[in-house]
Design a protein around this motif. Structure first.
Motif, PDB file in Angstrom:
ATOM      1  N   PRO A 290       0.801  -1.225   0.000  1.00 32.16           N
ATOM      2  CA  PRO A 290       0.000   0.000   0.000  1.00 32.16           C
ATOM      3  C   PRO A 290       0.838   1.281   0.000  1.00 32.16           C
ATOM      4  N   SER A 291       2.093   1.197   0.391  1.00 32.59           N
ATOM      5  CA  SER A 291       2.947   2.382   0.430  1.00 32.59           C
ATOM      6  C   SER A 291       3.884   2.490  -0.758  1.00 32.59           C
ATOM      7  N   CYS A 292       3.652   1.715  -1.793  1.00 31.87           N
ATOM      8  CA  CYS A 292       4.507   1.750  -2.971  1.00 31.87           C
ATOM      9  C   CYS A 292       3.888   2.633  -4.046  1.00 31.87           C
ATOM     10  N   PHE A 293       4.705   3.481  -4.577  1.00 32.54           N
ATOM     11  CA  PHE A 293       4.285   4.348  -5.674  1.00 32.54           C
ATOM     12  C   PHE A 293       5.258   4.146  -6.823  1.00 32.54           C
ATOM     13  N   PHE A 294       4.736   4.246  -8.038  1.00 31.46           N
ATOM     14  CA  PHE A 294       5.616   4.107  -9.187  1.00 31.46           C
ATOM     15  C   PHE A 294       5.058   4.947 -10.329  1.00 31.46           C
ATOM     16  N   ARG A 295       5.930   5.279 -11.238  1.00 28.76           N
ATOM     17  CA  ARG A 295       5.537   6.099 -12.387  1.00 28.76           C
ATOM     18  C   ARG A 295       4.742   5.257 -13.389  1.00 28.76           C
ATOM     19  N   ASP A 296       3.931   5.925 -14.170  1.00 24.37           N
ATOM     20  CA  ASP A 296       3.153   5.224 -15.186  1.00 24.37           C
ATOM     21  C   ASP A 296       4.059   4.576 -16.225  1.00 24.37           C
ATOM     22  N   THR A 297       5.250   5.136 -16.429  1.00 22.23           N
ATOM     23  CA  THR A 297       6.170   4.522 -17.390  1.00 22.23           C
ATOM     24  C   THR A 297       6.643   3.156 -16.887  1.00 22.23           C
ATOM     25  N   ALA A 298       6.819   3.013 -15.574  1.00 21.67           N
ATOM     26  CA  ALA A 298       7.216   1.721 -15.007  1.00 21.67           C
ATOM     27  C   ALA A 298       6.088   0.715 -15.206  1.00 21.67           C
ATOM     28  N   TRP A 299       4.854   1.146 -14.973  1.00 22.82           N
ATOM     29  CA  TRP A 299       3.698   0.256 -15.160  1.00 22.82           C
ATOM     30  C   TRP A 299       3.579  -0.161 -16.626  1.00 22.82           C
ATOM     31  N   ARG A 300       3.685   0.797 -17.537  1.00 17.62           N
ATOM     32  CA  ARG A 300       3.552   0.482 -18.959  1.00 17.62           C
ATOM     33  C   ARG A 300       4.664  -0.453 -19.433  1.00 17.62           C
ATOM     34  N   ALA A 301       5.820  -0.367 -18.814  1.00 11.01           N
ATOM     35  CA  ALA A 301       6.941  -1.220 -19.216  1.00 11.01           C
ATOM     36  C   ALA A 301       6.722  -2.676 -18.824  1.00 11.01           C
ATOM     37  N   VAL A 302       5.978  -2.947 -17.746  1.00  8.28           N
ATOM     38  CA  VAL A 302       5.865  -4.323 -17.259  1.00  8.28           C
ATOM     39  C   VAL A 302       4.436  -4.790 -16.967  1.00  8.28           C
ATOM     40  N   GLY A 303       3.488  -3.873 -16.880  1.00  8.74           N
ATOM     41  CA  GLY A 303       2.106  -4.239 -16.507  1.00  8.74           C
ATOM     42  C   GLY A 303       1.449  -5.045 -17.597  1.00  8.74           C
ATOM     43  N   PRO A 304       0.326  -5.601 -17.347  1.00  9.23           N
ATOM     44  CA  PRO A 304      -0.485  -5.530 -16.139  1.00  9.23           C
ATOM     45  C   PRO A 304      -0.084  -6.602 -15.133  1.00  9.23           C
ATOM     46  N   LEU A 305      -0.872  -6.715 -14.042  1.00 10.07           N
ATOM     47  CA  LEU A 305      -0.651  -7.767 -13.060  1.00 10.07           C
ATOM     48  C   LEU A 305      -0.905  -9.121 -13.700  1.00 10.07           C
ATOM     49  N   ASP A 306      -0.170 -10.130 -13.266  1.00  7.53           N
ATOM     50  CA  ASP A 306      -0.371 -11.496 -13.738  1.00  7.53           C
ATOM     51  C   ASP A 306      -1.485 -12.113 -12.891  1.00  7.53           C
ATOM     52  N   GLU A 307      -2.672 -12.220 -13.444  1.00  6.46           N
ATOM     53  CA  GLU A 307      -3.831 -12.708 -12.696  1.00  6.46           C
ATOM     54  C   GLU A 307      -3.805 -14.207 -12.423  1.00  6.46           C
ATOM     55  N   SER A 308      -2.823 -14.905 -12.971  1.00  4.91           N
ATOM     56  CA  SER A 308      -2.696 -16.329 -12.650  1.00  4.91           C
ATOM     57  C   SER A 308      -2.018 -16.525 -11.292  1.00  4.91           C
ATOM     58  N   ILE A 309      -1.430 -15.466 -10.762  1.00  3.90           N
ATOM     59  CA  ILE A 309      -0.800 -15.497  -9.441  1.00  3.90           C
ATOM     60  C   ILE A 309      -1.837 -14.979  -8.458  1.00  3.90           C
ATOM     61  N   HIS A 310      -2.131 -15.749  -7.425  1.00  4.97           N
ATOM     62  CA  HIS A 310      -3.237 -15.406  -6.543  1.00  4.97           C
ATOM     63  C   HIS A 310      -2.833 -14.614  -5.309  1.00  4.97           C
ATOM     64  N   ILE A 311      -1.614 -14.716  -4.867  1.00  4.45           N
ATOM     65  CA  ILE A 311      -1.214 -14.013  -3.653  1.00  4.45           C
ATOM     66  C   ILE A 311      -0.031 -13.083  -3.913  1.00  4.45           C
ATOM     67  N   ALA A 312       0.997 -13.562  -4.564  1.00  6.22           N
ATOM     68  CA  ALA A 312       2.233 -12.799  -4.727  1.00  6.22           C
ATOM     69  C   ALA A 312       2.279 -12.017  -6.043  1.00  6.22           C
ATOM     70  N   PHE A 313       1.129 -11.589  -6.526  1.00  4.73           N
ATOM     71  CA  PHE A 313       1.104 -10.858  -7.806  1.00  4.73           C
ATOM     72  C   PHE A 313       1.836  -9.527  -7.704  1.00  4.73           C
ATOM     73  N   ASP A 314       1.819  -8.889  -6.524  1.00  3.42           N
ATOM     74  CA  ASP A 314       2.550  -7.635  -6.370  1.00  3.42           C
ATOM     75  C   ASP A 314       4.058  -7.890  -6.377  1.00  3.42           C
ATOM     76  N   VAL A 315       4.486  -8.991  -5.762  1.00  9.33           N
ATOM     77  CA  VAL A 315       5.908  -9.348  -5.768  1.00  9.33           C
ATOM     78  C   VAL A 315       6.373  -9.570  -7.205  1.00  9.33           C
TER      79      VAL A 315
END
Length: 147
Positions: A13-38
């Protein structure tokens, strides 16, 4: 980056990142149920993002028995291990997984011996006053693993 299983995490909840970082690697992998943020943080690190810590509390995490990481703690470790292995951290998590397997290998045969011990059977009425009601297996299996 592979130390999540040993308390080397940071609070999502305390992590912030630029939209460029998200666009470079996103989206979340929905096949991962718990460690998707990791998985997201590891992909960001591999893509060249740097992480900076600050010495301030920006948010607090609400821990409760129904939270995935609380309710399914052992599955959390498995999920974290799978993510770490996918990203090259097998050497780091192997020892931890071997320790889990060793504890389980000891617990399974000994649990039956303990539960069937005559002294325990005699004390069962007293013990039941201090223990939670028996948990059904289906209550301990998360929805994404039910068949």
């Amino acid at each position: 980056m592979y130390q999540w299983m040993r308390g080397g995490d940071f609070m999502q909840p305390s992590c912030f990142f630029r939209d460029t970082a998200w666009r470079a690697v996103g989206p979340l992998d929905e096949s991962i149920h718990i460690a998707f943020d990791v998985d997201l943080w590891m992909r960001m690190a591999k893509a060249g993002s740097t992480f900076v810590t600050i010495d301030r509390v920006l948010s607090r995490s609400l821990a409760h028995p129904g939270a995935k990481t609380s309710a399914y703690i052992n599955l959390s470790y498995v999920d974290f291990a799978i993510v770490a292995i996918r990203h090259g951290g097998e050497g780091v998590v192997r020892k931890y997984l071997e320790d889990i397997a060793a504890r389980l290998s000891w617990a399974e045969p000994n649990l039956e011996k303990i539960l069937k011990h005559p002294v325990l059977r005699l004390l069962e009425p007293v013990i039941s006053l201090f223990m939670k009601p028996a948990i059904r297996r289906r209550d301990t299996v998360p929805p994404w693993l039910r068949r």
